[in-house]
Design a protein around this motif. Structure first.
Motif, PDB file in Angstrom:
ATOM      1  N   ASP A  15       0.841  -1.195   0.000  1.00  0.00           N
ATOM      2  CA  ASP A  15       0.000   0.000   0.000  1.00  0.00           C
ATOM      3  C   ASP A  15       0.878   1.248   0.000  1.00  0.00           C
ATOM      4  O   ASP A  15       2.072   1.200   0.327  1.00  0.00           O
ATOM      5  N   GLN A  16       0.272   2.371  -0.357  1.00  0.00           N
ATOM      6  CA  GLN A  16       1.009   3.624  -0.494  1.00  0.00           C
ATOM      7  C   GLN A  16       1.518   4.139   0.852  1.00  0.00           C
ATOM      8  O   GLN A  16       2.600   4.729   0.929  1.00  0.00           O
ATOM      9  N   THR A  17       0.762   3.918   1.911  1.00  0.00           N
ATOM     10  CA  THR A  17       1.165   4.407   3.232  1.00  0.00           C
ATOM     11  C   THR A  17       2.474   3.765   3.691  1.00  0.00           C
ATOM     12  O   THR A  17       3.388   4.445   4.173  1.00  0.00           O
ATOM     13  N   THR A  18       2.567   2.453   3.528  1.00  0.00           N
ATOM     14  CA  THR A  18       3.791   1.747   3.916  1.00  0.00           C
ATOM     15  C   THR A  18       4.969   2.209   3.072  1.00  0.00           C
ATOM     16  O   THR A  18       6.078   2.416   3.577  1.00  0.00           O
ATOM     17  N   PHE A  19       4.725   2.383   1.776  1.00  0.00           N
ATOM     18  CA  PHE A  19       5.774   2.863   0.874  1.00  0.00           C
ATOM     19  C   PHE A  19       6.246   4.255   1.278  1.00  0.00           C
ATOM     20  O   PHE A  19       7.449   4.529   1.333  1.00  0.00           O
ATOM     21  N   THR A  20       5.303   5.147   1.569  1.00  0.00           N
ATOM     22  CA  THR A  20       5.650   6.523   1.938  1.00  0.00           C
ATOM     23  C   THR A  20       6.499   6.550   3.204  1.00  0.00           C
ATOM     24  O   THR A  20       7.486   7.288   3.297  1.00  0.00           O
ATOM     25  N   ARG A  21       6.132   5.730   4.178  1.00  0.00           N
ATOM     26  CA  ARG A  21       6.894   5.678   5.431  1.00  0.00           C
ATOM     27  C   ARG A  21       8.323   5.189   5.174  1.00  0.00           C
ATOM     28  O   ARG A  21       9.294   5.768   5.682  1.00  0.00           O
ATOM     29  N   ALA A  22       8.454   4.147   4.369  1.00  0.00           N
ATOM     30  CA  ALA A  22       9.784   3.599   4.068  1.00  0.00           C
ATOM     31  C   ALA A  22      10.613   4.585   3.253  1.00  0.00           C
ATOM     32  O   ALA A  22      11.820   4.732   3.477  1.00  0.00           O
ATOM     33  N   PHE A  23       9.966   5.261   2.314  1.00  0.00           N
ATOM     34  CA  PHE A  23      10.680   6.216   1.464  1.00  0.00           C
ATOM     35  C   PHE A  23      11.200   7.388   2.291  1.00  0.00           C
ATOM     36  O   PHE A  23      12.327   7.846   2.097  1.00  0.00           O
ATOM     37  N   ARG A  24      10.387   7.868   3.222  1.00  0.00           N
ATOM     38  CA  ARG A  24      10.814   8.990   4.066  1.00  0.00           C
ATOM     39  C   ARG A  24      12.016   8.595   4.918  1.00  0.00           C
ATOM     40  O   ARG A  24      12.949   9.379   5.102  1.00  0.00           O
ATOM     41  N   GLU A  25      12.007   7.384   5.437  1.00  0.00           N
ATOM     42  CA  GLU A  25      13.145   6.917   6.236  1.00  0.00           C
ATOM     43  C   GLU A  25      14.406   6.828   5.387  1.00  0.00           C
ATOM     44  O   GLU A  25      15.509   7.083   5.859  1.00  0.00           O
ATOM     45  N   TRP A  26      14.256   6.471   4.113  1.00  0.00           N
ATOM     46  CA  TRP A  26      15.400   6.293   3.212  1.00  0.00           C
ATOM     47  C   TRP A  26      15.919   7.628   2.688  1.00  0.00           C
ATOM     48  O   TRP A  26      17.124   7.855   2.635  1.00  0.00           O
ATOM     49  N   LYS A  27      15.013   8.534   2.319  1.00  0.00           N
ATOM     50  CA  LYS A  27      15.396   9.763   1.627  1.00  0.00           C
ATOM     51  C   LYS A  27      15.329  11.002   2.505  1.00  0.00           C
ATOM     52  O   LYS A  27      15.977  12.007   2.218  1.00  0.00           O
ATOM     53  N   GLY A  28      14.526  10.957   3.563  1.00  0.00           N
ATOM     54  CA  GLY A  28      14.350  12.152   4.380  1.00  0.00           C
ATOM     55  C   GLY A  28      13.218  13.031   3.894  1.00  0.00           C
ATOM     56  O   GLY A  28      12.930  14.077   4.482  1.00  0.00           O
ATOM     57  N   HIS A  29      12.581  12.646   2.802  1.00  0.00           N
ATOM     58  CA  HIS A  29      11.429  13.359   2.239  1.00  0.00           C
ATOM     59  C   HIS A  29      10.393  12.328   1.808  1.00  0.00           C
ATOM     60  O   HIS A  29      10.724  11.173   1.541  1.00  0.00           O
ATOM     61  N   THR A  30       9.148  12.746   1.717  1.00  0.00           N
ATOM     62  CA  THR A  30       8.112  11.833   1.241  1.00  0.00           C
ATOM     63  C   THR A  30       8.136  11.773  -0.283  1.00  0.00           C
ATOM     64  O   THR A  30       8.664  12.689  -0.934  1.00  0.00           O
TER      65      THR A  30
END
Length: 332
Positions: free
Chosen positions: A299-314
């Protein structure tokens, strides 16, 4: 020489993004550098040495961050370098891959000099500038070190920086920024990628050292193969069990070999996913929901959370930044 093509616009695009993040009027800065802001949306364009020199000087003067060259370099990922597919699909040895990356960068940056040397248990990526651009050499060296260190972590967690004092005055800050050991040298600035997490021991005839070095290189070939399998099975969302089976080994063996390199399966899988997601966010209009599904998230929510942790931005912040850049170029 000042009017010769020097650097692809796509690199300077990242610098402009960073200036915008510090609320600096980038269009005004570009015009003062003799650069039409509309050119920043044409990745095939090259900036001249003069334009690059002025832009870097202004960036260093306006930015409030420590070692802006390093910060800039950390933004130059595989997508920016045009090396994404090359690294993921490379089937040769670790050494050959590094050699080809060096050759690629020599073409990209004709006034910079890159050499690859092999030591007892490491490969050294040596960097220096042509004397004609010595006025911006510290910034350029910082940029390459910041970028190469980040790319190197895709293959090994053991990295060290060897730099001249005029390039980095504060080693403690550098170590904190790059999470790597650093030391001064009188030779060329360099980044060392170690082939194993264990210091190699020399023997009287050197045979043990050569054997262990070759084993270290083989282990990094193993990491490249792992990343390729993750990429090929991206949407299937394979876990460690499935990938280890495809590699012809037990999951325990795979985890042990990764641990010996200071890595783990989940971090490698996340990095593969996010590199691909970043490419789609910055080069296409595919919805974030579809991108999340494509790179293996339920789902998009899980992806957004993981992406923010990786990149520092959503993901949405990355996408909106690209939209703003395109709009600014259109208005200009």
């Amino acid at each position: 020489m000042d009017d010769l093509p020097f650097i692809p616009v796509i690199y300077m695009h990242r610098m402009v993004d960073m200036l915008r993040e510090e609320h600096i009027d980038t269009d005004q800065v570009l015009r003062e550098c003799g650069i039409n802001p509309a050119l920043m949306n044409r990745p095939d364009t090259m900036l001249t040495a003069r334009q690059t020199r002025i832009l870097i000087s202004k960036y260093m003067g306006l930015s409030s961050v420590t070692y802006p060259g390093v910060r800039f370099g950390q933004r130059l990922d595989l997508v920016t370098h045009g090396l994404l597919g090359f690294v993921f699909f490379w089937e040769g040895s670790f050494q050959d891959m590094l050699s080809n990356i060096v050759a690629f960068l020599r073409v990209r940056f004709p006034l910079m000099h890159f050499e690859l040397r092999q030591g007892a248990d490491y490969f050294s990526f040596d960097i220096r500038c042509d004397k004609r651009i010595r006025d911006i050499e510290p910034f350029l060296i910082q940029t390459v070190i910041g970028s190469i260190t980040g790319l190197g972590r895709m293959l090994t967690q053991r990295i060290s920086i060897h730099c001249r004092q005029e390039t980095f005055r504060d080693l403690k800050t550098l170590q904190s920024m790059l999470k790597a050991d650093a030391a001064y040298t009188d030779d060329d600035n360099s980044v060392r990628f170690y082939t194993s997490g264990i210091q190699l021991k020399s023997t009287s005839d050197g045979s043990s050292k050569e054997q262990e070095t070759n084993e270290g290189i083989e282990e990094h070939g193993f990491v490249i193969k792992l990343r390729n399998l993750l990429l090929e099975n991206l949407q299937a969302n394979h876990g460690a069990e499935e990938i280890s089976s495809l590699m012809g080994m037990s999951v325990r063996t795979m985890r042990r070999r990764l641990a010996n390199l200071g890595m783990n399966f989940n971090s490698i899988r996340t990095d593969v996913r996010m590199q691909i997601a970043m490419r789609y966010l910055t080069t296409t209009n595919i919805s974030i929901e579809r991108i999340a599904d494509f790179v293996g998230y339920s789902d998009q929510t899980t992806f957004t959370r993981a992406f923010r942790e990786w990149k520092g931005h959503t993901p949405n912040e990355i996408r909106q930044r690209r939209v703003r850049t395109q709009n600014n170029c259109t208005e200009s």
